[in-house]
Motif scaffolding. Structure first.
Motif, PDB file in Angstrom:
ATOM      1  N   PRO A  43       0.806  -1.235   0.000  1.00 29.43           N
ATOM      2  CA  PRO A  43       0.000   0.000   0.000  1.00 29.43           C
ATOM      3  C   PRO A  43       0.834   1.278   0.000  1.00 29.43           C
ATOM      4  O   PRO A  43       0.512   2.241  -0.705  1.00 29.43           O
ATOM      5  N   ALA A  44       1.931   1.293   0.732  1.00 31.34           N
ATOM      6  CA  ALA A  44       2.772   2.490   0.774  1.00 31.34           C
ATOM      7  C   ALA A  44       3.460   2.736  -0.563  1.00 31.34           C
ATOM      8  O   ALA A  44       3.523   3.880  -1.041  1.00 31.34           O
ATOM      9  N   VAL A  45       3.963   1.691  -1.174  1.00 28.63           N
ATOM     10  CA  VAL A  45       4.641   1.836  -2.462  1.00 28.63           C
ATOM     11  C   VAL A  45       3.638   2.226  -3.540  1.00 28.63           C
ATOM     12  O   VAL A  45       3.915   3.084  -4.387  1.00 28.63           O
ATOM     13  N   ALA A  46       2.463   1.628  -3.527  1.00 35.87           N
ATOM     14  CA  ALA A  46       1.441   1.956  -4.526  1.00 35.87           C
ATOM     15  C   ALA A  46       0.990   3.401  -4.398  1.00 35.87           C
ATOM     16  O   ALA A  46       0.750   4.074  -5.404  1.00 35.87           O
ATOM     17  N   GLU A  47       0.890   3.878  -3.184  1.00 36.57           N
ATOM     18  CA  GLU A  47       0.514   5.284  -2.986  1.00 36.57           C
ATOM     19  C   GLU A  47       1.599   6.206  -3.522  1.00 36.57           C
ATOM     20  O   GLU A  47       1.303   7.238  -4.117  1.00 36.57           O
ATOM     21  N   ARG A  48       2.853   5.826  -3.329  1.00 40.22           N
ATOM     22  CA  ARG A  48       3.958   6.659  -3.785  1.00 40.22           C
ATOM     23  C   ARG A  48       4.015   6.747  -5.302  1.00 40.22           C
ATOM     24  O   ARG A  48       4.349   7.793  -5.870  1.00 40.22           O
ATOM     25  N   ILE A  49       3.670   5.647  -6.004  1.00 43.01           N
ATOM     26  CA  ILE A  49       3.728   5.681  -7.466  1.00 43.01           C
ATOM     27  C   ILE A  49       2.354   5.945  -8.088  1.00 43.01           C
ATOM     28  O   ILE A  49       2.190   5.818  -9.294  1.00 43.01           O
ATOM     29  N   HIS A  50       1.381   6.289  -7.260  1.00 41.54           N
ATOM     30  CA  HIS A  50       0.021   6.635  -7.700  1.00 41.54           C
ATOM     31  C   HIS A  50      -0.642   5.492  -8.458  1.00 41.54           C
ATOM     32  O   HIS A  50      -1.190   5.672  -9.540  1.00 41.54           O
ATOM     33  N   ALA A  51      -0.570   4.310  -7.885  1.00 41.69           N
ATOM     34  CA  ALA A  51      -1.196   3.128  -8.472  1.00 41.69           C
ATOM     35  C   ALA A  51      -2.235   2.582  -7.490  1.00 41.69           C
ATOM     36  O   ALA A  51      -2.364   3.058  -6.365  1.00 41.69           O
ATOM     37  N   SER A  52      -2.957   1.593  -7.933  1.00 42.59           N
ATOM     38  CA  SER A  52      -3.951   0.950  -7.088  1.00 42.59           C
ATOM     39  C   SER A  52      -3.268   0.235  -5.922  1.00 42.59           C
ATOM     40  O   SER A  52      -2.187  -0.333  -6.065  1.00 42.59           O
ATOM     41  N   ARG A  53      -3.922   0.236  -4.765  1.00 43.56           N
ATOM     42  CA  ARG A  53      -3.352  -0.420  -3.579  1.00 43.56           C
ATOM     43  C   ARG A  53      -3.234  -1.926  -3.769  1.00 43.56           C
ATOM     44  O   ARG A  53      -2.396  -2.565  -3.168  1.00 43.56           O
ATOM     45  N   GLU A  54      -4.085  -2.485  -4.612  1.00 40.30           N
ATOM     46  CA  GLU A  54      -4.092  -3.929  -4.810  1.00 40.30           C
ATOM     47  C   GLU A  54      -3.163  -4.388  -5.931  1.00 40.30           C
ATOM     48  O   GLU A  54      -3.073  -5.579  -6.202  1.00 40.30           O
ATOM     49  N   LEU A  55      -2.479  -3.475  -6.585  1.00 44.66           N
ATOM     50  CA  LEU A  55      -1.644  -3.816  -7.738  1.00 44.66           C
ATOM     51  C   LEU A  55      -0.596  -4.872  -7.396  1.00 44.66           C
ATOM     52  O   LEU A  55      -0.489  -5.899  -8.056  1.00 44.66           O
ATOM     53  N   PHE A  56       0.166  -4.649  -6.350  1.00 50.61           N
ATOM     54  CA  PHE A  56       1.250  -5.572  -6.014  1.00 50.61           C
ATOM     55  C   PHE A  56       0.721  -6.881  -5.442  1.00 50.61           C
ATOM     56  O   PHE A  56       1.336  -7.933  -5.627  1.00 50.61           O
ATOM     57  N   ILE A  57      -0.399  -6.831  -4.761  1.00 45.85           N
ATOM     58  CA  ILE A  57      -1.001  -8.049  -4.228  1.00 45.85           C
ATOM     59  C   ILE A  57      -1.468  -8.943  -5.374  1.00 45.85           C
ATOM     60  O   ILE A  57      -1.234 -10.159  -5.378  1.00 45.85           O
ATOM     61  N   ILE A  58      -2.109  -8.345  -6.373  1.00 42.16           N
ATOM     62  CA  ILE A  58      -2.575  -9.103  -7.532  1.00 42.16           C
ATOM     63  C   ILE A  58      -1.388  -9.649  -8.322  1.00 42.16           C
ATOM     64  O   ILE A  58      -1.403 -10.802  -8.760  1.00 42.16           O
ATOM     65  N   LYS A  59      -0.338  -8.844  -8.478  1.00 37.91           N
ATOM     66  CA  LYS A  59       0.850  -9.320  -9.188  1.00 37.91           C
ATOM     67  C   LYS A  59       1.497 -10.489  -8.443  1.00 37.91           C
ATOM     68  O   LYS A  59       1.926 -11.458  -9.064  1.00 37.91           O
ATOM     69  N   GLN A  60       1.556 -10.410  -7.113  1.00 44.69           N
ATOM     70  CA  GLN A  60       2.139 -11.499  -6.328  1.00 44.69           C
ATOM     71  C   GLN A  60       1.331 -12.784  -6.509  1.00 44.69           C
ATOM     72  O   GLN A  60       1.899 -13.859  -6.685  1.00 44.69           O
ATOM     73  N   LEU A  61       0.016 -12.683  -6.476  1.00 45.80           N
ATOM     74  CA  LEU A  61      -0.833 -13.862  -6.673  1.00 45.80           C
ATOM     75  C   LEU A  61      -0.695 -14.422  -8.088  1.00 45.80           C
ATOM     76  O   LEU A  61      -0.681 -15.637  -8.281  1.00 45.80           O
ATOM     77  N   LEU A  62      -0.580 -13.546  -9.071  1.00 47.52           N
ATOM     78  CA  LEU A  62      -0.407 -13.983 -10.452  1.00 47.52           C
ATOM     79  C   LEU A  62       0.891 -14.761 -10.619  1.00 47.52           C
ATOM     80  O   LEU A  62       0.908 -15.860 -11.184  1.00 47.52           O
ATOM     81  N   PHE A  63       1.993 -14.215 -10.117  1.00 50.40           N
ATOM     82  CA  PHE A  63       3.282 -14.891 -10.244  1.00 50.40           C
ATOM     83  C   PHE A  63       3.338 -16.157  -9.396  1.00 50.40           C
ATOM     84  O   PHE A  63       3.997 -17.125  -9.774  1.00 50.40           O
ATOM     85  N   LEU A  64       2.644 -16.175  -8.265  1.00 49.14           N
ATOM     86  CA  LEU A  64       2.572 -17.393  -7.465  1.00 49.14           C
ATOM     87  C   LEU A  64       1.829 -18.486  -8.230  1.00 49.14           C
ATOM     88  O   LEU A  64       2.249 -19.644  -8.242  1.00 49.14           O
ATOM     89  N   GLY A  65       0.752 -18.119  -8.897  1.00 52.07           N
ATOM     90  CA  GLY A  65       0.020 -19.088  -9.709  1.00 52.07           C
ATOM     91  C   GLY A  65       0.851 -19.624 -10.862  1.00 52.07           C
ATOM     92  O   GLY A  65       0.825 -20.823 -11.155  1.00 52.07           O
TER      93      GLY A  65
END
Length: 86
Positions: A43-65
């Motif tokens: 959430p902190a990194v996403a706020e800093r780059i003005h992206a969605s808070r769930e962006l990195f969580i979704i990417k982590q789940l995608l790469f885990l899959g």
């Protein structure tokens, strides 16, 4: 813990009998700790780059899959499991 008989001839039962449970447990613990770190920091990194808070969580789940799918593919290509196909 899952208990399979050695006489059970299903693919999952054959895999479970041969798997190293300590390594599997350590791998699951490592993945879980990494996911907790992503949940804490994203959430902190996403706020800093003005992206969605769930962006990195979704990417982590995608790469885990993708990792689970690619790592579970190799034992399925064994000759005795696929009826002779390689």
């Amino acid at each position: 813990m899952i208990a399979f008989s050695r006489a059970d001839n299903t693919m999952i039962a054959r895999w479970w009998v041969t798997v190293d449970r300590w390594t599997l447990g350590a791998l699951c613990l490592l993945v879980g700790c990494g996911y907790i770190m992503v949940l804490a920091a994203s959430p902190a990194v996403a706020e800093r780059i003005h992206a969605s808070r769930e962006l990195f969580i979704i990417k982590q789940l995608l790469f885990l899959g993708i990792a689970v799918a690619s790592s579970s593919r190799s034992p399925c290509c064994r000759r005795e499991w696929c009826g002779g196909w390689r």
